[in-house]
Design a protein around this motif. Structure first.
Motif, PDB file in Angstrom:
ATOM      1  N   VAL A 190       0.863  -1.186   0.000  1.00 36.95           N
ATOM      2  CA  VAL A 190       0.000   0.000   0.000  1.00 36.95           C
ATOM      3  C   VAL A 190       0.901   1.238   0.000  1.00 36.95           C
ATOM      4  CG1 VAL A 190      -1.875   1.242   1.152  1.00 36.95           C
ATOM      5  CG2 VAL A 190      -1.782  -1.272   1.265  1.00 36.95           C
ATOM      6  N   ASN A 224      -2.842   4.753  -2.441  1.00 37.08           N
ATOM      7  CA  ASN A 224      -3.836   5.563  -1.731  1.00 37.08           C
ATOM      8  C   ASN A 224      -3.572   7.043  -2.020  1.00 37.08           C
ATOM      9  OD1 ASN A 224      -5.075   7.194   0.313  1.00 37.08           O
ATOM     10  ND2 ASN A 224      -5.498   5.307   1.442  1.00 37.08           N
ATOM     11  N   ASP A 250      -8.726   1.570   1.279  1.00 36.74           N
ATOM     12  CA  ASP A 250      -7.736   0.498   1.147  1.00 36.74           C
ATOM     13  C   ASP A 250      -8.388  -0.847   1.441  1.00 36.74           C
ATOM     14  OD1 ASP A 250      -5.952   2.516   0.747  1.00 36.74           O
ATOM     15  OD2 ASP A 250      -4.990   2.361   2.710  1.00 36.74           O
TER      16      ASP A 250
END
Lengths: 110, 139
Positions: free
Chosen positions: A13, A46, A103
Motif C-alpha cells: 500500500v 492511496n 484500502d
C-alpha cells in the motif's frame, strides 16, 4: 510530495501526499519502479492525501501500470477525492483502473 | 484589461513552481475558491510544460506569464513564448476509452486545459505564441 508504504500480506500500500506535478512525477515513478524491481507485484496506491495531480503524474501512473502488466502485477487506487478525482475522471482513468473508496475495499476485492 | 502580475523566465522546468505560485496567488486575490485555483494550476502547468519541452527545440528561450482581469468578470492567464508555432487547440483529443496497454498519455495535457478552463484562445503574433486561459469570476 511524500511517499510512505506499508505491507498488507502480498500487497504493497503506497500512500502519496502533496503534489504530483511535472517536477515530482519522475520521483514518484522511480519510487514505484524500485518497488517493482525488488519484486513487489500487487499495489494499492492511496491518493487520499494527494492534493494535486497533472498529466505528468498521470503519465507516471500509466507507465507504472504498463510495467506491472508486463510482470502480471496489479495496481489499484483508493481514497480519490477533490481535484485528483476530477483529473482522473476527465482523463478516463476510471475506465482503465480499479478504483476503490478505501484500502480495505481495494484489498478485499478479488 | 488590468494586468495583475507578470513574470518572464527561461522556459525551464526549474521555474515551474515559481510560475504556478504566481498564478495561484493572483487567482486567490481574485477571490477564486480552492477547487478552481487547483484547476487553474493544472491548466497552467500543462501549458507551461508543453512550452518547456517543445517550444525551443533544445535551444534556450523565455516564457512570459501574466495574470489579467477583464472587465472585472474574467480572470485570464496569458502565456507567451517565442518558440516554434504551436496551436494546442489544434491537437487531436486523446481516446480516453482505450485500456492500459493501448493508452497513450500524450494529448491529455491539452485535453485537461480545455476541460478545466472556461475559454482557451491561441494566436500567433509575429514570432510569438500567445495562449490565453480564461476563467469566469462570477461562477
Amino acid at each position: 510530495m511524500e511517499i510512505t508504504t506499508r505491507q498488507e500480506k502480498s500487497t504493497t500500500v503506497v500512500m502519496v501526499q502533496g503534489r504530483i506535478d511535472a517536477v515530482t512525477a519522475p520521483e514518484f515513478e522511480n519510487y514505484l519502479s524500485s518497488l517493482i524491481a525488488k519484486g513487489d507485484r500487487r499495489f494499492i496506491v492511496n491518493l487520499g492525501a494527494l492534493e494535486y495531480i497533472s498529466s505528468a503524474g498521470l503519465r507516471s501512473i500509466l507507465a507504472t501500470a504498463k510495467r506491472l502488466k508486463a510482470e502480471q502485477g496489479d495496481i489499484r487506487f483508493s481514497g480519490l477525492q477533490g481535484p485528483v478525482e476530477e483529473v482522473f475522471k476527465i482523463s478516463g482513468f476510471y475506465s482503465i483502473f480499479k478504483i476503490f473508496d478505501s484500502d480495505a475495499s481495494a484489498l478485499n476485492d478479488v | 484589461m488590468e494586468v495583475l502580475s507578470t513574470i518572464r523566465v527561461p522556459a525551464k522546468l526549474d521555474h515551474l513552481h515559481a510560475l504556478i505560485g504566481m498564478v495561484s496567488n493572483c487567482a486567490k486575490e481574485q477571490g477564486l475558491g480552492e477547487k478552481r485555483i487547483n484547476e487553474i494550476e493544472v491548466a497552467a502547468e500543462e501549458a507551461l510544460v508543453n512550452i518547456f519541452h517543445y517550444a525551443y527545440q533544445g535551444q534556450g528561450g523565455d516564457v512570459e506569464i501574466s495574470c489579467k482581469v477583464e472587465r472585472g468578470r474574467t480572470f485570464i492567464i496569458e502565456i507567451i513564448d517565442a518558440g516554434m508555432p504551436f496551436d494546442p487547440l489544434a491537437v487531436s483529443e486523446p481516446d480516453t476509452t482505450l485500456d492500459v496497454a493501448e493508452r497513450q498519455v500524450g494529448g491529455i495535457g491539452v485535453f485537461l486545459i480545455k476541460k478545466l478552463m472556461d475559454e482557451v484562445t491561441y494566436r500567433r503574433d509575429g514570432n510569438k505564441n500567445i495562449l490565453a486561459l480564461a476563467v469566469d469570476l462570477r461562477t
